[in-house]
Every structure is written in C-alpha cells, then in structure tokens.
Design an enzyme around this catalytic site. Structure first.
Site, PDB file in Angstrom:
ATOM      1  CE  LYS A 134      78.683  82.476 -26.750  1.00  0.00           C
ATOM      2  NZ  LYS A 134      78.998  84.056 -25.840  1.00  0.00           N
ATOM      3  CE  LYS A 185      96.464  84.932 -20.097  1.00  0.00           C
ATOM      4  NZ  LYS A 185      96.192  85.642 -18.527  1.00  0.00           N
ATOM      5  N   GLY A 186      92.433  81.046 -23.586  1.00  0.00           N
ATOM      6  CA  GLY A 186      91.324  79.768 -23.682  1.00  0.00           C
ATOM      7  C   GLY A 186      91.121  78.095 -23.598  1.00  0.00           C
ATOM      8  NE  ARG A 217      92.124  82.138 -18.433  1.00  0.00           N
ATOM      9  CZ  ARG A 217      91.900  83.489 -19.756  1.00  0.00           C
ATOM     10  NH1 ARG A 217      91.091  82.551 -20.550  1.00  0.00           N
ATOM     11  NH2 ARG A 217      91.935  83.788 -20.040  1.00  0.00           N
ATOM     12  CG  ASP A 228      88.897  84.849 -19.288  1.00  0.00           C
ATOM     13  OD1 ASP A 228      88.893  84.925 -20.270  1.00  0.00           O
ATOM     14  OD2 ASP A 228      89.709  85.678 -18.774  1.00  0.00           O
ATOM     15  CG  PHE A 236      80.244  86.089 -20.957  1.00  0.00           C
ATOM     16  CD1 PHE A 236      80.497  86.432 -22.236  1.00  0.00           C
ATOM     17  CD2 PHE A 236      80.841  85.776 -19.824  1.00  0.00           C
ATOM     18  CE1 PHE A 236      81.918  87.044 -22.437  1.00  0.00           C
ATOM     19  CE2 PHE A 236      82.298  85.705 -20.254  1.00  0.00           C
ATOM     20  CZ  PHE A 236      82.652  85.871 -21.385  1.00  0.00           C
ATOM     21  CB  VAL A 237      79.668  79.922 -21.497  1.00  0.00           C
ATOM     22  CG1 VAL A 237      78.569  79.399 -21.530  1.00  0.00           C
ATOM     23  CG2 VAL A 237      80.571  79.655 -22.622  1.00  0.00           C
TER      24      VAL A 237
HETATM   25  P1  IMP Z   1      84.933  85.484 -32.239  1.00  0.00           P
HETATM   26  O1  IMP Z   1      86.511  86.229 -32.459  1.00  0.00           O
HETATM   27  O2  IMP Z   1      83.680  85.887 -31.713  1.00  0.00           O
HETATM   28  O3  IMP Z   1      84.600  84.594 -32.280  1.00  0.00           O
HETATM   29  O4  IMP Z   1      85.819  85.269 -30.138  1.00  0.00           O
HETATM   30  C1  IMP Z   1      86.577  84.218 -29.775  1.00  0.00           C
HETATM   31  C2  IMP Z   1      86.952  84.556 -28.692  1.00  0.00           C
HETATM   32  O5  IMP Z   1      85.783  85.341 -28.081  1.00  0.00           O
HETATM   33  C3  IMP Z   1      86.736  83.224 -28.036  1.00  0.00           C
HETATM   34  O6  IMP Z   1      88.364  82.413 -27.682  1.00  0.00           O
HETATM   35  C4  IMP Z   1      86.819  83.834 -26.293  1.00  0.00           C
HETATM   36  O7  IMP Z   1      88.133  84.597 -26.401  1.00  0.00           O
HETATM   37  C5  IMP Z   1      86.008  84.771 -26.162  1.00  0.00           C
HETATM   38  N1  IMP Z   1      84.574  84.804 -25.703  1.00  0.00           N
HETATM   39  C6  IMP Z   1      83.525  84.184 -27.001  1.00  0.00           C
HETATM   40  N2  IMP Z   1      82.395  84.405 -25.985  1.00  0.00           N
HETATM   41  C7  IMP Z   1      82.504  83.619 -25.286  1.00  0.00           C
HETATM   42  C8  IMP Z   1      82.590  83.421 -23.785  1.00  0.00           C
HETATM   43  O8  IMP Z   1      80.657  83.056 -23.323  1.00  0.00           O
HETATM   44  N3  IMP Z   1      83.143  83.237 -22.474  1.00  0.00           N
HETATM   45  C9  IMP Z   1      83.900  83.543 -22.597  1.00  0.00           C
HETATM   46  N4  IMP Z   1      85.074  83.888 -23.452  1.00  0.00           N
HETATM   47  C10 IMP Z   1      84.324  84.302 -24.955  1.00  0.00           C
END
Ligand code: IMP
Length: 234
Positions: A130, A42-43, A164, A158, A151-152
C-alpha cells in the site's frame, strides 16, 4: 462474536496463484543457486507455503514473528520481536517473505536487524503493498500487487485473527466496520466493557487504561492497554 464476512473480493485466488508463480520465477532468476526464505508470522504463512512450492533449486526456510505497537497515542511505530530465527544468516542469499507492506515500519525494522547478521544478499518479497500509506521509505524487490488504502483480509491476513484461511484477498464490509468502531469507541470511553488480549483467548484485561489505536492504520479493532496489543470483543 459478530459474524464478520468480507464482501468484496479484491484479488481472486487464481490471480494470486498466477502472481506467486511469477514472483517465484523472479526470485529463482536472481538466485539460481538457491535461496533462504524467512517468513514473517503469522500473515505470510500461506504466501510462503505457495511461494516455496513454485521455487526451483535449493531452498531453506525459517520463520520470525514480530508485533508492531506504538508509544502513547502517536503512531511512532515501535516493533517488538516475538520469535527469533532458528538459523544464522552469514553468507546466505536471504529473501524476507511478508504479507503486506503498509507504513513500512515493520519491514524496515526487520531489514535492519537481519542485515546486521551478515547475509550475502537481503531482499524482500511482499504479496501486497500500500504505497500511499508509507511512512518509512523501504525497498521491496518483489511485490505481488500494489493496492489502494483499504483494510484487506484473507490469504494469511487477518482481522482479529479471522479470515486468514480465505484463498483470496477480500475487503471488509464497511457497515460492519463502522459498527465495530462505534462499539469500541464506547469501550475506549470507559463504559466498562471488557477487552480481550490478543494471543490469549479468553483473557480479560478488564478496566485498564485504554489508549486509542497504536497501529498507524485506522484499524478500529486495535487498541492498546498497558502496552499490550488488545482488541475489543465484538
Ligand atoms: P507496517 O509496519 O505498517 O508496514 O505493517 C505491516 C503489518 O501490518 C502487516 O504485516 C500486517 O500484519 C498489518 N497490516 C497492514 N495492513 C493490513 C491490512 O490491510 N490487513 C491486515 N493486516 C494489515
């Protein structure tokens, strides 16, 4: 439910809007004949909505939903498809629209499955990155902002389905974060408190065999019970 509020604005609404317009211009420059955007739910829903309004030319949209989870207690980072695309990708110029690339596990999975569907081009636009957290080397052509390991929340992102709607990117309050963490440590050690299943408000897993954080991010609110993403009630 505790009243959780992010206290620090990391990226203002104005800065986000300016940068999203720039990203749209970059995408249009690279694909002047049009583009097919795929938002990762959803992000990415707010990022997608703003990006598309800045894009000139032919634009079509689709949505996909995935969830990350781990095997055992290690962050092996498996990804599960929750909602597939509605349209085929053959011969299309495709841009994946993601909220944030953290370890890169989700994005590299997505790129792999979408590439197999035969798009002419497959690129990625992420509002946030990141890089210090990367576990998988994944290419992102359009990056809004590079941030540190925080953590944002906000602008689609969310914490336990909250925040959100914020028009800016905020950072969670460290004290509240610690409180939640302490409570969840008690839950993880079997104090009998119940867990709520993500995506099924009010549903209780009860006394399941809880394992500690599946997502590689040290996110205190994420636990797994019976392989299902679950978060503690706070
Ligand atoms: P990855 O597979 O570790 O790259 O994670 C990607 C997903 O993790 C993103 O699409 C977010 O849903 C979640 N995520 C990673 N870091 C954050 C954060 O700081 N805040 C909120 N969601 C996060």
């Amino acid at each position: 439910m505790a009243d959780l509020r992010p206290v620090d604005v990391l990226i203002s609404a104005e800065d986000i809007q300016r940068r999203v317009a720039e990203l749209a211009a970059d995408i249009h420059r690279d694909f002047p004949d049009g583009v097919h955007l795929i938002a990762v739910l959803k992000g990415a829903f707010i990022f997608m909505a703003d990006l598309v309004r800045h894009l000139e030319g032919r634009v079509s949209l689709d949505f996909i939903a995935v969830s990350s989870y781990a095997k055992g207690t290690t962050s092996s980072g498996e990804v599960r498809m929750l909602k597939d695309l509605d349209y085929a990708l053959d011969g299309k110029d495709v841009v994946i629209v993601e909220d944030i690339v953290d370890t890169g596990i989700t994005l590299s999975y997505l790129k792999e499955i979408l590439k197999a569907r035969g798009p002419r081009n497959l690129r990625t636009a992420c509002l946030l990155s990141k890089p210090s957290r990367r576990k998988v080397d994944v290419k992102v052509e359009y990056i809004g902002f590079t941030i540190e390991d925080r953590f944002v929340v906000g602008y689609g992102l969310d914490f336990d389905e909250q925040f959100r709607q914020l028009p800016y990117i905020g950072v969670m309050d460290a004290g509240l974060y610690a409180n939640i963490h302490a409570k969840q440590e008690r839950i993880a050690h079997g104090s009998g408190e119940k867990m709520r299943k993500v995506g099924a408000p009010g549903a209780h897993l009860g006394e399941v065999g809880l394992r500690r954080v599946a997502h590689p991010y040290p996110h205190p609110a994420v636990f797994f019970g019976n392989g299902i993403g679950a978060r503690a009630q706070v």
